[in-house]
Enzyme design. Structure first.
Site, PDB file in Angstrom:
ATOM      1  N   CYS A 122       0.832  -1.085   0.095  1.00 49.31           N
ATOM      2  CA  CYS A 122      -0.030  -0.025   0.092  1.00 49.31           C
ATOM      3  C   CYS A 122       0.927   1.305  -0.007  1.00 49.31           C
ATOM      4  CB  CYS A 122      -0.974  -0.078   1.164  1.00 49.31           C
ATOM      5  SG  CYS A 122      -2.406   0.830   0.811  1.00 49.31           S
TER       6      CYS A 122
ATOM      7  N   HIS B 178      -3.398  -5.432   0.359  1.00 55.12           N
ATOM      8  CA  HIS B 178      -2.921  -5.755   1.839  1.00 55.12           C
ATOM      9  C   HIS B 178      -2.854  -7.361   1.448  1.00 55.12           C
ATOM     10  CE1 HIS B 178      -2.500  -2.009   3.929  1.00 55.12           C
ATOM     11  NE2 HIS B 178      -3.337  -1.580   3.188  1.00 55.12           N
TER      12      HIS B 178
ATOM     13  N   GLU C 188      -1.371  -9.462   3.205  1.00 54.82           N
ATOM     14  CA  GLU C 188      -1.282  -9.857   4.805  1.00 54.82           C
ATOM     15  C   GLU C 188      -2.579 -10.528   5.413  1.00 54.82           C
ATOM     16  OE1 GLU C 188      -0.854  -6.848   3.927  1.00 54.82           O
ATOM     17  OE2 GLU C 188      -1.170  -5.484   5.616  1.00 54.82           O
TER      18      GLU C 188
HETATM   19  N1  GLN Z   1      -1.958   6.623   2.983  1.00 54.46           N
HETATM   20  C1  GLN Z   1      -2.286   5.790   1.726  1.00 54.46           C
HETATM   21  C2  GLN Z   1      -3.431   5.985   1.161  1.00 54.46           C
HETATM   22  O1  GLN Z   1      -4.397   6.222   1.750  1.00 54.46           O
HETATM   23  C3  GLN Z   1      -1.851   4.549   1.982  1.00 54.46           C
HETATM   24  C4  GLN Z   1      -2.803   3.615   3.028  1.00 54.46           C
HETATM   25  C5  GLN Z   1      -2.154   2.469   3.516  1.00 54.46           C
HETATM   26  O2  GLN Z   1      -1.092   1.926   3.203  1.00 54.46           O
HETATM   27  N2  GLN Z   1      -3.142   1.315   3.960  1.00 54.46           N
HETATM   28  O3  GLN Z   1      -3.635   5.574  -0.102  1.00 54.46           O
END
Ligand code: GLN
Length: 596
Positions: A398, A525, A527
């Site tokens: 992310c 994600h 994970e």
């Molecule tokens: N802050 C970034 C976004 O909102 C990444 C979010 C995250 O890593 N979950 O896109």
């Protein structure tokens, strides 16, 4: 439907979630279908607005629910897919009651905690317990309900009252209460003390709940006379008193329950007849044994905000553990505080700067997890640059993906001010931009959340191979920003490859550097869907690359049929050696060895 309620007494942090998951697992191993509900008595509607550095990670479900991290334990242990409603909070219950009141559904009555809130809690439990979560049709046999907090907390009172009424309503034989408590050992006398447990059971009884089983956390097994004392004072049969003493790794907890015949006590109190009294836990046993045997380390540098609360990145650590065990390596996570890598730290805190860079340089692989806010972003960019230039395996999740694109634009395209508009709204080169799907003004539940589909752009990328050459995958998301599609052609021309995109082709989901041994960034994600026996594909790729096993894994991924967390292929436990009991290191309960 039968219910197992797990409550906690004396102190918080006893591992109630792990105990409840282990109870679910052992019942499943006896042949029952199991679902679970976590009750969090706080007022937040969900965990989405809570700081992971205070409360642990926000776990994300397929349906986009942002929930307590214990639901992650349930999904991992029971290999199930829960819904947002499987996490009950005071906020959700009151919201539903107030909505009903506004609609006029209470027909002029005075709306009160008893019976309206307590009824709403019971209705919620009964409604959610019958939702199938294991891919089969029809309701499960047992629902494990974990009540967060400790008996006596003000917030949990309406839930205790509701559960007291509920146990009476569903009747003996359909409801089993497991109370997790602490039996401390005073170093002065070296004696196991029962008084705190006696008090908390008394508290439970005074609130209308009677424990069927006591699960006592202690450093060692309970002495016979201590058990007898507990039995006498707490009115719980001797065979229903289980000791959860410190074990070498978390996967041993279900085995601990099995050894002490906890499943027999639960099955008996739930009036289950004809179920296996010998749970099938062979795979768990060999995995727990294998985990204790591993000694060849794989060092992963986790570059994030470091606050000392490891639970902030719980699922990432679990996914790394699953992958490391699959590669027969002992996981060593080196925590690198991102801001200590920055130039500013060199002057302000030279020791921290030196130690952060030493850790990064000593690692076999670098992982930059998700995050929000601009603290440490420049340090994360430096970590991605270091991994890219030095051909160190890298996984960016992310935010970790977004910063790797920013780094590439700065270093390779020469766009010095390239940035995300999250951190620099006025940048001339916005590589990462705000997505119209979310909202900037309302923080709760407004992100791009939950399971979304990623389509591979051809089968030549490492990620496509690791996912078993499938044309698409479904992974979970939690973000507001995305790679700017207008900049993609320039980035691709310079050698960055967008190996996975959404169905519109506008959202970049996977980025890879084909010329690098393993440099992968993902907007999702992975994970959250990793499982003990089915490591997430990209974590497996990272760990395999870190210990020179990537080629072998890639080959096996495309030929073998061992299931990964996404239903794809990989190689792992089927080859796990059977090892003798015994432990070399410790992982979970006593905090040494693996930092998990
Ligand atoms: N802050 C970034 C976004 O909102 C990444 C979010 C995250 O890593 N979950 O896109």
């Amino acid at each position: 439907m039968k219910y197992v309620l797990v409550t906690g007494g004396v102190v918080s942090g006893l591992g109630k979630g792990v105990t409840a998951s282990s109870i679910g697992l052992i019942l499943k191993a006896c042949g029952l279908r199991v679902t679970s509900i976590k009750i969090d008595p706080y007022l937040n509607t969900d965990a989405g607005t809570m700081s992971p550095f205070e409360h642990g990670e926000v776990f994300v479900l397929d349906d986009g629910g942002e929930v307590d991290l214990d639901l992650g334990n349930y999904e991992r242990f029971l290999d199930i897919t829960l819904t947002r409603d499987n996490n009950i909070t005071t906020g959700k219950i009151y919201q539903s009651v107030i909505d009903k009141e506004r609609k006029g559904d209470y027909l002029g009555q005075t709306v009160q905690v008893v019976p309206h809130v307590t009824d709403a809690i019971q209705e919620w439990i009964e409604r959610v317990a019958i939702i199938p979560v294991d891919g089969e049709e029809g309701p499960a046999d047992v629902c494990v309900i974990e009540l967060g907090g400790t008996i006596g907390d003000i917030e949990s009172m309406p839930f205790i009252e509701a559960l007291g009424q509920f146990s009476y309503r569903v009747g003996a034989g359909n409801f089993c209460l497991v109370h997790v408590s602490l039996v401390p050992v005073l170093s002065v006398v070296g004696e196991q003390k029962t008084k705190p447990t006696q008090h908390s059971v008394r508290g439970l009884r005074s609130l209308g709940l009677t424990p069927n089983i006591l699960a006592c956390r202690s450093t060692t097994e309970l002495d016979g006379n201590v058990k007898e004392k507990l039995s006498r004072f707490c009115h719980v049969p001797l065979e229903n008193i289980i000791t959860l003493y410190d074990v070498t790794n978390i996967w041993r907890v279900p085995l601990l329950l099995q050894d002490q015949k906890a499943h027999e006590a639960i099955l008996k109190s739930l009036n289950f007849k004809g179920y296996a009294l010998k749970p099938v836990l062979g795979e768990w046993t060999s995995r727990a044994d294998l985990c204790d045997m591993l000694h060849d380390p794989v060092r992963i540098a986790m570059v994030g905000k470091y606050t000392g609360l490891k639970d902030s990145y719980l699922s990432v650590l679990k996914a790394l553990l699953h992958a490391s065990v699959a590669c027969y390596r002992k996981l060593c996570v080196d925590w690198v505080p991102a801001s200590d890598l920055e130039d500013a730290a060199k002057k302000e805190n030279p020791n921290a700067y030196k130690s952060a860079w030493n850790l990064l340089k000593g690692a076999d692989a670098v992982l930059v997890p998700g995050g929000f806010g601009d603290r440490g972003v420049e340090g994360k960019i430096l970590a991605a640059k270091y991994a890219r230039e030095n051909r160190i395996p890298y996984l960016g999740i992310c935010l970790g993906m977004q910063i790797s694109v920013i780094e590439f634009a700065r270093s390779v395209l020469g766009l010095q001010d390239a940035n995300s508009t999250e951190f620099d709204p006025n940048t001339q080169n916005p590589c990462v931009i705000f997505m119209p799907e979310g909202s900037k003004t309302h923080m709760g539940g407004t992100m791009r959340l939950g399971s979304r589909r990623t389509y591979f752009q051809g089968m030549s990328s490492k990620s496509a191979k690791l996912y078993g050459n499938r044309s698409f995958i479904d992974e979970r998301h939690r973000h507001r920003y995305e790679v700017n599609p207008d900049m993609v052609p320039r980035l691709e021309e310079a050698g960055l490859s967008f190996a996975g995109k959404d169905e519109t082709g506008c959202r970049m989901e996977i980025v890879e550097l084909p010329s690098h041994p393993y440099f992968v960034g993902v907007q999702f994600h992975p994970e959250f869907k990793s499982r003990p026996g089915k490591p997430s594909a990209l974590f497996l790729g990272l760990v395999a690359a870190a210990c020179s096993q990537l080629d072998a894994v890639l080959k096996k991924c495309t030929t073998k049929t061992c299931k990964l967390s996404n239903g794809t292929t990989s190689a792992h436990y089927e080859n796990a050696p059977k090892v003798a009991n015994g432990s070399l290191d410790s992982i979970y309960y006593n905090g040494n060895g693996l930092h998990v």
